[in-house]
Design an enzyme around this catalytic site. Structure first.
Site, PDB file in Angstrom:
ATOM      1  N   ALA A   1      75.259  32.731  50.915  1.00 13.95           N
ATOM      2  CA  ALA A   1      74.739  31.769  49.930  1.00 13.95           C
ATOM      3  C   ALA A   1      74.082  32.456  48.732  1.00 13.95           C
ATOM      4  O   ALA A   1      74.041  31.914  47.627  1.00 13.95           O
ATOM      5  CB  ALA A   1      73.742  30.834  50.615  1.00 13.95           C
TER       6      ALA A   1
ATOM      7  N   PHE B   1      69.624  29.438  51.496  1.00 14.58           N
ATOM      8  CA  PHE B   1      68.913  28.819  52.618  1.00 14.58           C
ATOM      9  C   PHE B   1      67.563  29.453  52.884  1.00 14.58           C
ATOM     10  O   PHE B   1      66.591  28.749  53.206  1.00 14.58           O
ATOM     11  CB  PHE B   1      69.785  28.911  53.894  1.00 14.58           C
ATOM     12  CG  PHE B   1      71.057  28.125  53.776  1.00 14.58           C
ATOM     13  CD1 PHE B   1      72.227  28.716  53.289  1.00 14.58           C
ATOM     14  CD2 PHE B   1      71.081  26.770  54.107  1.00 14.58           C
ATOM     15  CE1 PHE B   1      73.394  27.976  53.154  1.00 14.58           C
ATOM     16  CE2 PHE B   1      72.253  26.027  53.979  1.00 14.58           C
ATOM     17  CZ  PHE B   1      73.411  26.635  53.485  1.00 14.58           C
ATOM     18  N   ARG B   2      67.494  30.828  52.764  1.00 15.15           N
ATOM     19  CA  ARG B   2      66.301  31.518  53.284  1.00 15.15           C
ATOM     20  C   ARG B   2      65.485  32.232  52.219  1.00 15.15           C
ATOM     21  O   ARG B   2      64.525  32.908  52.533  1.00 15.15           O
ATOM     22  CB  ARG B   2      66.708  32.463  54.431  1.00 15.15           C
ATOM     23  CG  ARG B   2      67.254  31.677  55.629  1.00 15.15           C
ATOM     24  CD  ARG B   2      67.806  32.537  56.758  1.00 15.15           C
ATOM     25  NE  ARG B   2      68.357  31.659  57.795  1.00 15.15           N
ATOM     26  CZ  ARG B   2      69.588  31.144  57.735  1.00 15.15           C
ATOM     27  NH1 ARG B   2      70.397  31.455  56.700  1.00 15.15           N
ATOM     28  NH2 ARG B   2      70.051  30.313  58.654  1.00 15.15           N
TER      29      ARG B   2
ATOM     30  N   GLN C   1      80.667  32.768  54.088  1.00 16.73           N
ATOM     31  CA  GLN C   1      79.895  31.771  54.855  1.00 16.73           C
ATOM     32  C   GLN C   1      79.657  30.536  53.989  1.00 16.73           C
ATOM     33  O   GLN C   1      79.098  29.547  54.460  1.00 16.73           O
ATOM     34  CB  GLN C   1      78.546  32.360  55.269  1.00 16.73           C
ATOM     35  CG  GLN C   1      78.651  33.588  56.147  1.00 16.73           C
ATOM     36  CD  GLN C   1      77.316  34.272  56.298  1.00 16.73           C
ATOM     37  OE1 GLN C   1      76.572  34.049  57.266  1.00 16.73           O
ATOM     38  NE2 GLN C   1      76.967  35.121  55.343  1.00 16.73           N
TER      39      GLN C   1
ATOM     40  N   HIS D   1      82.369  29.029  57.713  1.00 15.56           N
ATOM     41  CA  HIS D   1      81.531  27.858  57.975  1.00 15.56           C
ATOM     42  C   HIS D   1      82.108  26.603  57.350  1.00 15.56           C
ATOM     43  O   HIS D   1      81.394  25.642  57.073  1.00 15.56           O
ATOM     44  CB  HIS D   1      80.091  28.095  57.479  1.00 15.56           C
ATOM     45  CG  HIS D   1      79.407  29.176  58.258  1.00 15.56           C
ATOM     46  ND1 HIS D   1      78.287  29.836  57.805  1.00 15.56           N
ATOM     47  CD2 HIS D   1      79.706  29.744  59.444  1.00 15.56           C
ATOM     48  CE1 HIS D   1      77.924  30.737  58.697  1.00 15.56           C
ATOM     49  NE2 HIS D   1      78.773  30.712  59.705  1.00 15.56           N
TER      50      HIS D   1
ATOM     51  N   CYS E   1      87.895  13.378  59.947  1.00 16.79           N
ATOM     52  CA  CYS E   1      87.629  12.422  61.017  1.00 16.79           C
ATOM     53  C   CYS E   1      87.590  13.203  62.326  1.00 16.79           C
ATOM     54  O   CYS E   1      88.539  13.946  62.635  1.00 16.79           O
ATOM     55  CB  CYS E   1      88.735  11.365  61.088  1.00 16.79           C
ATOM     56  SG  CYS E   1      88.530  10.294  62.539  1.00 16.79           S
TER      57      CYS E   1
ATOM     58  N   SER F   1      71.760  37.124  54.113  1.00 19.62           N
ATOM     59  CA  SER F   1      70.622  37.657  54.883  1.00 19.62           C
ATOM     60  C   SER F   1      71.096  38.273  56.197  1.00 19.62           C
ATOM     61  O   SER F   1      70.329  38.933  56.889  1.00 19.62           O
ATOM     62  CB  SER F   1      69.620  36.529  55.176  1.00 19.62           C
ATOM     63  OG  SER F   1      70.250  35.511  55.952  1.00 19.62           O
TER      64      SER F   1
ATOM     65  N   ASN G   1      72.329  42.930  48.075  1.00 16.90           N
ATOM     66  CA  ASN G   1      71.515  41.774  48.408  1.00 16.90           C
ATOM     67  C   ASN G   1      70.145  41.908  47.766  1.00 16.90           C
ATOM     68  O   ASN G   1      69.654  43.026  47.584  1.00 16.90           O
ATOM     69  CB  ASN G   1      71.374  41.633  49.940  1.00 16.90           C
ATOM     70  CG  ASN G   1      70.972  40.237  50.361  1.00 16.90           C
ATOM     71  OD1 ASN G   1      71.671  39.258  50.044  1.00 16.90           O
ATOM     72  ND2 ASN G   1      69.839  40.117  51.038  1.00 16.90           N
TER      73      ASN G   1
HETATM   74  N1  APR Z   1      72.011  38.143  44.422  1.00  9.89           N
HETATM   75  C1  APR Z   1      71.893  38.840  45.584  1.00  9.89           C
HETATM   76  N2  APR Z   1      71.257  38.341  46.681  1.00  9.89           N
HETATM   77  C2  APR Z   1      70.732  37.100  46.564  1.00  9.89           C
HETATM   78  C3  APR Z   1      70.823  36.325  45.393  1.00  9.89           C
HETATM   79  C4  APR Z   1      71.498  36.905  44.294  1.00  9.89           C
HETATM   80  N3  APR Z   1      71.649  36.254  43.124  1.00  9.89           N
HETATM   81  N4  APR Z   1      70.190  35.133  45.622  1.00  9.89           N
HETATM   82  C5  APR Z   1      69.731  35.184  46.896  1.00  9.89           C
HETATM   83  N5  APR Z   1      70.047  36.356  47.455  1.00  9.89           N
HETATM   84  C6  APR Z   1      69.831  36.810  48.838  1.00  9.89           C
HETATM   85  C7  APR Z   1      68.560  36.347  49.478  1.00  9.89           C
HETATM   86  O1  APR Z   1      67.531  37.305  49.279  1.00  9.89           O
HETATM   87  C8  APR Z   1      68.975  36.257  50.956  1.00  9.89           C
HETATM   88  O2  APR Z   1      68.734  37.483  51.620  1.00  9.89           O
HETATM   89  O3  APR Z   1      70.890  36.247  49.568  1.00  9.89           O
HETATM   90  C9  APR Z   1      70.479  36.011  50.902  1.00  9.89           C
HETATM   91  C10 APR Z   1      70.854  34.574  51.269  1.00  9.89           C
HETATM   92  O4  APR Z   1      70.569  34.436  52.637  1.00  9.89           O
HETATM   93  P1  APR Z   1      70.667  32.991  53.291  1.00  9.89           P
HETATM   94  O5  APR Z   1      69.998  32.008  52.418  1.00  9.89           O
HETATM   95  O6  APR Z   1      70.225  33.168  54.716  1.00  9.89           O
HETATM   96  O7  APR Z   1      72.226  32.645  53.234  1.00  9.89           O
HETATM   97  P2  APR Z   1      73.356  33.113  54.236  1.00  9.89           P
HETATM   98  O8  APR Z   1      73.164  34.564  54.616  1.00  9.89           O
HETATM   99  O9  APR Z   1      74.649  32.743  53.626  1.00  9.89           O
HETATM  100  O10 APR Z   1      73.086  32.174  55.533  1.00  9.89           O
HETATM  101  C11 APR Z   1      74.066  32.186  56.548  1.00  9.89           C
HETATM  102  O11 APR Z   1      73.023  30.228  57.514  1.00  9.89           O
HETATM  103  O12 APR Z   1      72.122  28.109  57.366  1.00  9.89           O
HETATM  104  C12 APR Z   1      73.274  28.828  57.648  1.00  9.89           C
HETATM  105  O13 APR Z   1      75.434  27.974  57.466  1.00  9.89           O
HETATM  106  C13 APR Z   1      74.371  28.477  56.695  1.00  9.89           C
HETATM  107  O14 APR Z   1      76.184  29.890  55.919  1.00  9.89           O
HETATM  108  C14 APR Z   1      74.765  29.791  56.062  1.00  9.89           C
HETATM  109  C15 APR Z   1      74.250  30.797  57.069  1.00  9.89           C
END
Ligand code: APR
Length: 255
Positions: free
Chosen positions: A23, A34-35, A102, A122, A130, A197, A221
């Site tokens: 994300a 998300f985090r 994801q 995901h 459905c 993350s 990241n």
């Molecule tokens: N560039 C680089 N990193 C970034 C940026 C950016 N512009 N914006 C945010 N981040 C980093 C954040 O610091 C974080 O470590 O991206 C990471 C996003 O982590 P999450 O929000 O946990 O997203 P993700 O890893 O995709 O989560 C996995 O969790 O809730 C479920 O299904 C959902 O697919 C998701 C899964």
């Protein structure tokens, strides 16, 4: 700059490059992750939106549709950012084996990467399934029904329960996509993580599969991840800034 240069050298030496996105790769397109601080799970309780809660009651389904529909318009309108365009350029250069994502936003496809090169672990928010007869509907069509007051849309064909084609906590992972992602992770010689993350499994197992098979592991990241110590290179920065810098270095070097 030297880390960007190191990654460019690794890319030039690699023959099978898998890019793995989360994300964080879409935040620069205006889609919340998300985090991160202020992310979705800091505003909503994930335990309210499990597959079990969705299946258990009409009230649970209404709550889920409200949650999912709130962010759909911004997701539908979102455009690929420089990070997506960089990965699409790698594809056009013949240097991309596939993207394992994801993300449910469809932005890799919107940036020009063909469907067959995007593995959506995901699922996708762009379709609604459905759960009984498995008919698939375009999300926009069901969103219009939701906006018109149909708060728990049911299948027109069989009356069955419908859900956006995303994978919720507690829901089975897509079997074919997961197996294919594992296969491609094991077969690559460079696994590049962008904006995740790396805390949700089985998705977060993919970089470990690649590393275990001897692939180079690069993590871009904003924050540290639990897999950083396995990586050959870790760059803490924005994917929309770092990936274009890496690509510029790839292009500047003799092939
Ligand atoms: N560039 C680089 N990193 C970034 C940026 C950016 N512009 N914006 C945010 N981040 C980093 C954040 O610091 C974080 O470590 O991206 C990471 C996003 O982590 P999450 O929000 O946990 O997203 P993700 O890893 O995709 O989560 C996995 O969790 O809730 C479920 O299904 C959902 O697919 C998701 C899964």
């Amino acid at each position: 700059m030297e880390k960007v240069d190191m990654v460019a050298d690794i890319i030039l030496k690699s023959r099978t490059i898998v890019v793995f996105t989360g994300a964080g790769h879409s935040t620069e397109s205006g889609i919340s992750d998300f985090r991160s601080p202020g992310g979705i799970w800091s505003r909503f309780d994930p335990s309210e939106f499990t597959f079990q809660k969705f299946m258990a009651s009409e009230e649970g389904r209404e709550k889920y549709w409200q949650f999912s529909s709130a962010s759909w318009p911004e997701m539908a309108a979102a455009q690929p950012n420089l990070g997506h365009h960089t990965i699409a350029e790698l594809h056009r250069m013949g240097r991309l084996d596939c993207v394992i994502t994801q993300n449910i936003d469809g932005l890799h496809q919107k940036s020009g990467i063909p469907d067959e090169k995007v593995i959506e672990l995901h699922g996708t928010a762009h379709w609604v399934d459905c759960l009984e007869c498995h008919r698939r509907y375009p999300r926009e069509e069901i969103h219009r029904r939701f906006e018109a007051g149909d708060k728990v849309p049911r299948c027109e064909a069989c009356g069955g329960i419908m859900k956006p084609a995303t994978v919720s906590f507690g829901q089975a992972m897509p079997v074919a996509e997961t197996a294919e992602a594992e296969r491609r992770s094991a077969a690559c010689d460079l696994f590049l993580v962008a904006g995740s993350s790396l805390v949700v499994y089985p998705a977060a197992q993919m970089p470990l599969i690649a590393h275990g098979k001897g692939a180079k592991l690069v993590i871009v990241n904003m924050e540290p991840t639990p897999h950083d110590h396995y990586a050959d290179v870790v760059i803490h920065g924005k994917t929309g800034e770092v990936l274009p810098q890496i690509l510029a270095q790839v292009k500047a070097k003799p092939d």
